[in-house]
Enzyme design. Structure first.
Site, short mmCIF file in Angstrom:
data_model
loop_
_atom_site.label_atom_id
_atom_site.label_comp_id
_atom_site.label_asym_id
_atom_site.label_seq_id
_atom_site.Cartn_x
_atom_site.Cartn_y
_atom_site.Cartn_z
N ARG A 89 -9.96 27.34 25.65
CA ARG A 89 -10.46 27.31 27.04
C ARG A 89 -9.23 26.28 27.63
O ARG A 89 -8.70 25.77 28.44
CB ARG A 89 -11.10 25.23 26.62
N GLU A 131 -10.96 19.82 13.34
CA GLU A 131 -12.17 18.73 13.41
C GLU A 131 -13.01 19.68 12.52
O GLU A 131 -14.11 19.07 11.35
CB GLU A 131 -12.66 18.84 14.58
P1 AMP Z 1 -8.08 19.87 16.97
O1 AMP Z 1 -7.30 20.60 16.24
O2 AMP Z 1 -8.93 18.91 15.91
O3 AMP Z 1 -7.38 17.98 17.90
O4 AMP Z 1 -8.82 20.77 18.02
C1 AMP Z 1 -8.56 20.24 19.25
C2 AMP Z 1 -9.23 22.03 18.97
O5 AMP Z 1 -10.54 21.79 19.32
C3 AMP Z 1 -9.15 21.78 21.18
O6 AMP Z 1 -8.48 23.39 21.15
C4 AMP Z 1 -10.71 21.74 21.54
O7 AMP Z 1 -11.66 23.01 22.31
C5 AMP Z 1 -11.43 21.81 20.61
N1 AMP Z 1 -12.43 20.84 19.72
C6 AMP Z 1 -12.51 19.96 18.64
N2 AMP Z 1 -13.04 19.20 18.51
C7 AMP Z 1 -13.84 19.46 19.47
C8 AMP Z 1 -14.73 18.66 20.26
N3 AMP Z 1 -15.38 17.53 20.08
N4 AMP Z 1 -15.02 19.17 21.92
C9 AMP Z 1 -14.68 20.17 22.32
N5 AMP Z 1 -13.60 21.10 21.34
C10 AMP Z 1 -13.31 20.23 19.81
#
Ligand code: AMP
Length: 175
Positions: free
Chosen positions: A59, A96
């Site tokens: 995205r 996550e």
């Molecule tokens: P993080 O590495 O934990 O900061 O996760 C961010 C990445 O995972 C981004 O590339 C987001 O597209 C995706 N992502 C993680 N959590 C979500 C969420 N709750 N909603 C949408 N995308 C998420």
């Protein structure tokens, strides 16, 4: 359209793709021409002169390529493992919901280049942290990190600022 009106189009999907995850669905914002333009112009306003724009699969690509076009600058893809055809460098990270590896072409960035790094959401900050490391390992300087949205309570931005104190991190809304 105002930034807040554009951001209000982001739709939260509870328990997707796993229980307890509040998935932030940006597709209604993308489908609205005014909202997409408003966000693209806002992101572009953070750019330094001559900056490259890097986006994180998948995205992050959508906004980063639109911003690169707006700035008349180059776009650098940071992709999931195994997708880039030339020699790459890799960085693994936790997110996550699971673990992943990001890659960049070894020659993607001219050493010393300033880079604007874009993704859609900051959750734990692991994805953006890995992307910053890849850009730095290529010799680039991450001038600014931009995300549409930061998930409240996961301290992603705080973690990034602690690990990369010279990098500016901006999310347009906390949700
Ligand atoms: P993080 O590495 O934990 O900061 O996760 C961010 C990445 O995972 C981004 O590339 C987001 O597209 C995706 N992502 C993680 N959590 C979500 C969420 N709750 N909603 C949408 N995308 C998420």
């Amino acid at each position: 359209m105002q930034i807040d009106d554009a951001l209000s189009l982001i739709r939260e999907i509870p328990d997707y793709p796993k229980p307890s995850i509040r998935f932030q669905d940006i597709t209604p914002l993308l489908a609205n021409a005014e909202a997409f333009t408003t966000i693209t112009k806002k992101f572009a306003s953070f750019a330094e002169q001559g900056t490259l724009v890097a986006g994180i699969e998948a995205r992050g690509f959508i906004f980063a390529s639109a911003v690169a076009h707006e700035l008349n600058s180059g776009f650098i893809p940071i992709r999931k493992a195994g997708k880039l055809p030339h020699r790459t460098i890799s960085q693994s990270y936790g997110l996550e919901y699971g673990d992943d590896t990001l890659e960049i072409h070894i020659d993607a960035i001219t050493p010393g280049a300033s880079v604007l790094l874009i993704d859609d959401v900051i959750a734990t900050g692991g994805t953006i942290g890995a992307a910053i490391e890849l850009i730095q390992r290529c010799g680039g300087r991450v001038a600014h990190v931009l995300a549409l949205l930061e998930i409240d309570g996961l301290s992603g931005k705080q973690r990034l600022l602690e690990k990369f104190p010279t990098v500016n991190v901006t999310s347009l809304v906390v949700s």
